[in-house]
Design a protein around this motif. Structure first.
Motif, PDB file in Angstrom:
ATOM      1  N   SER A 168      12.459   1.336   1.956  1.00 43.97           N
ATOM      2  CA  SER A 168      11.364   1.580   0.825  1.00 43.97           C
ATOM      3  C   SER A 168      12.062   2.646  -0.202  1.00 43.97           C
ATOM      4  O   SER A 168      11.642   2.344  -1.380  1.00 43.97           O
ATOM      5  CB  SER A 168      10.189   2.210   1.606  1.00 43.97           C
ATOM      6  OG  SER A 168       9.652   1.177   2.253  1.00 43.97           O
ATOM      7  N   THR A 196       9.698 -11.534  -0.476  1.00 48.23           N
ATOM      8  CA  THR A 196       8.558 -10.885  -0.794  1.00 48.23           C
ATOM      9  C   THR A 196       7.902 -10.844   0.734  1.00 48.23           C
ATOM     10  O   THR A 196       7.116  -9.928   1.056  1.00 48.23           O
ATOM     11  CB  THR A 196       7.497 -11.955  -1.554  1.00 48.23           C
ATOM     12  OG1 THR A 196       8.185 -12.130  -2.877  1.00 48.23           O
ATOM     13  CG2 THR A 196       6.146 -11.449  -1.396  1.00 48.23           C
ATOM     14  N   PHE A 197       8.215 -11.942   1.535  1.00 45.26           N
ATOM     15  CA  PHE A 197       7.543 -11.786   2.928  1.00 45.26           C
ATOM     16  C   PHE A 197       8.085 -10.734   3.749  1.00 45.26           C
ATOM     17  O   PHE A 197       7.438 -10.013   4.354  1.00 45.26           O
ATOM     18  CB  PHE A 197       8.159 -12.968   3.692  1.00 45.26           C
ATOM     19  CG  PHE A 197       7.667 -13.292   5.058  1.00 45.26           C
ATOM     20  CD1 PHE A 197       6.441 -13.764   5.490  1.00 45.26           C
ATOM     21  CD2 PHE A 197       8.655 -13.079   6.171  1.00 45.26           C
ATOM     22  CE1 PHE A 197       5.952 -13.414   6.718  1.00 45.26           C
ATOM     23  CE2 PHE A 197       8.179 -13.312   7.467  1.00 45.26           C
ATOM     24  CZ  PHE A 197       6.799 -13.461   7.711  1.00 45.26           C
ATOM     25  N   VAL A 214       6.723  -6.969   2.322  1.00 50.91           N
ATOM     26  CA  VAL A 214       5.382  -6.964   2.934  1.00 50.91           C
ATOM     27  C   VAL A 214       5.377  -6.043   4.081  1.00 50.91           C
ATOM     28  O   VAL A 214       4.345  -5.088   3.949  1.00 50.91           O
ATOM     29  CB  VAL A 214       4.434  -8.243   3.132  1.00 50.91           C
ATOM     30  CG1 VAL A 214       3.230  -8.035   3.828  1.00 50.91           C
ATOM     31  CG2 VAL A 214       4.071  -9.046   1.925  1.00 50.91           C
ATOM     32  N   PHE A 215       5.989  -6.281   5.044  1.00 48.02           N
ATOM     33  CA  PHE A 215       6.155  -5.607   6.239  1.00 48.02           C
ATOM     34  C   PHE A 215       6.625  -4.105   5.996  1.00 48.02           C
ATOM     35  O   PHE A 215       6.376  -3.187   6.569  1.00 48.02           O
ATOM     36  CB  PHE A 215       7.005  -6.472   7.324  1.00 48.02           C
ATOM     37  CG  PHE A 215       6.431  -7.208   7.721  1.00 48.02           C
ATOM     38  CD1 PHE A 215       5.426  -7.573   8.624  1.00 48.02           C
ATOM     39  CD2 PHE A 215       7.002  -8.732   7.176  1.00 48.02           C
ATOM     40  CE1 PHE A 215       4.671  -8.718   8.841  1.00 48.02           C
ATOM     41  CE2 PHE A 215       6.474 -10.009   7.596  1.00 48.02           C
ATOM     42  CZ  PHE A 215       5.120 -10.032   8.416  1.00 48.02           C
ATOM     43  N   ILE A 255       6.511  -2.469   3.165  1.00 46.64           N
ATOM     44  CA  ILE A 255       5.584  -1.576   2.452  1.00 46.64           C
ATOM     45  C   ILE A 255       4.309  -1.176   3.313  1.00 46.64           C
ATOM     46  O   ILE A 255       4.004  -0.087   3.114  1.00 46.64           O
ATOM     47  CB  ILE A 255       5.114  -2.536   1.210  1.00 46.64           C
ATOM     48  CG1 ILE A 255       6.220  -2.654   0.108  1.00 46.64           C
ATOM     49  CG2 ILE A 255       3.928  -1.836   0.557  1.00 46.64           C
ATOM     50  CD1 ILE A 255       5.761  -3.615  -0.910  1.00 46.64           C
ATOM     51  N   GLN A 256       3.722  -2.071   4.081  1.00 53.29           N
ATOM     52  CA  GLN A 256       2.920  -1.978   5.038  1.00 53.29           C
ATOM     53  C   GLN A 256       3.194  -0.747   5.910  1.00 53.29           C
ATOM     54  O   GLN A 256       2.416   0.246   6.239  1.00 53.29           O
ATOM     55  CB  GLN A 256       2.520  -3.042   5.915  1.00 53.29           C
ATOM     56  CG  GLN A 256       1.191  -2.851   6.568  1.00 53.29           C
ATOM     57  CD  GLN A 256       0.105  -2.371   5.711  1.00 53.29           C
ATOM     58  OE1 GLN A 256      -0.214  -3.360   4.671  1.00 53.29           O
ATOM     59  NE2 GLN A 256      -0.739  -1.424   6.052  1.00 53.29           N
TER      60      GLN A 256
END
Length: 138
Positions: A16, A60-61, A64-65, A67-68
């Motif tokens: 991140s 992108t997929f 998502v994980f 970032i979450q």
């Protein structure tokens, strides 16, 4: 610096940090420019389009994980800090500690209570100032 054995947490924090940098953005922009420049070479074929579509979908997929995970960790840390502040301040209501675990209905009730308190606080200065104006005009 993390001192835990949570390999995914360490990976997510590092990824991140790097992926949120200006260099990652510049790298992504460079990939797009290179892909677009290759369009004439491949005659703007379906395969040429499929390469960018597949690549961006996969990235992108996975993002998502990451970032979450980062958001969950940040929210947890902020809640713990707020809990400590509530605990440390004598006049703070201890009932507010861990309210993130309440149901949506309970949170709605609490929000309505604080909106009522806010409205009462906002009404006080208006009453006082309107009383002061009446005294000045008399």
């Amino acid at each position: 610096m993390r001192t835990t054995n949570d390999w995914f947490g360490q990976f997510a924090a590092s990824a991140s940090g790097w992926l949120g940098s200006k260099w990652a953005f510049a790298g992504a922009g460079l990939v797009i420019v290179l892909w677009a420049a290759m369009g004439p070479v491949f005659h703007f074929s379906d395969t040429w389009q499929l390469v960018i579509n597949t690549g961006t979908t996969i990235v992108t997929f996975l993002m998502v994980f990451l970032i979450q995970n980062t958001q969950n960790r940040d929210a947890r840390a902020i809640n713990l800090k707020l809990n400590e502040l509530i605990r440390a301040i004598d006049k703070a209501r201890d009932q507010m500690i861990d309210i993130e675990n309440l149901s949506d209905l309970e949170l709605d009730e609490l929000q309505a209570k604080y909106e009522k308190i806010k409205a009462e606080c906002e009404a006080r200065p208006r009453k006082a100032s309107s009383g002061e104006l009446a005294d000045v005009n008399d």
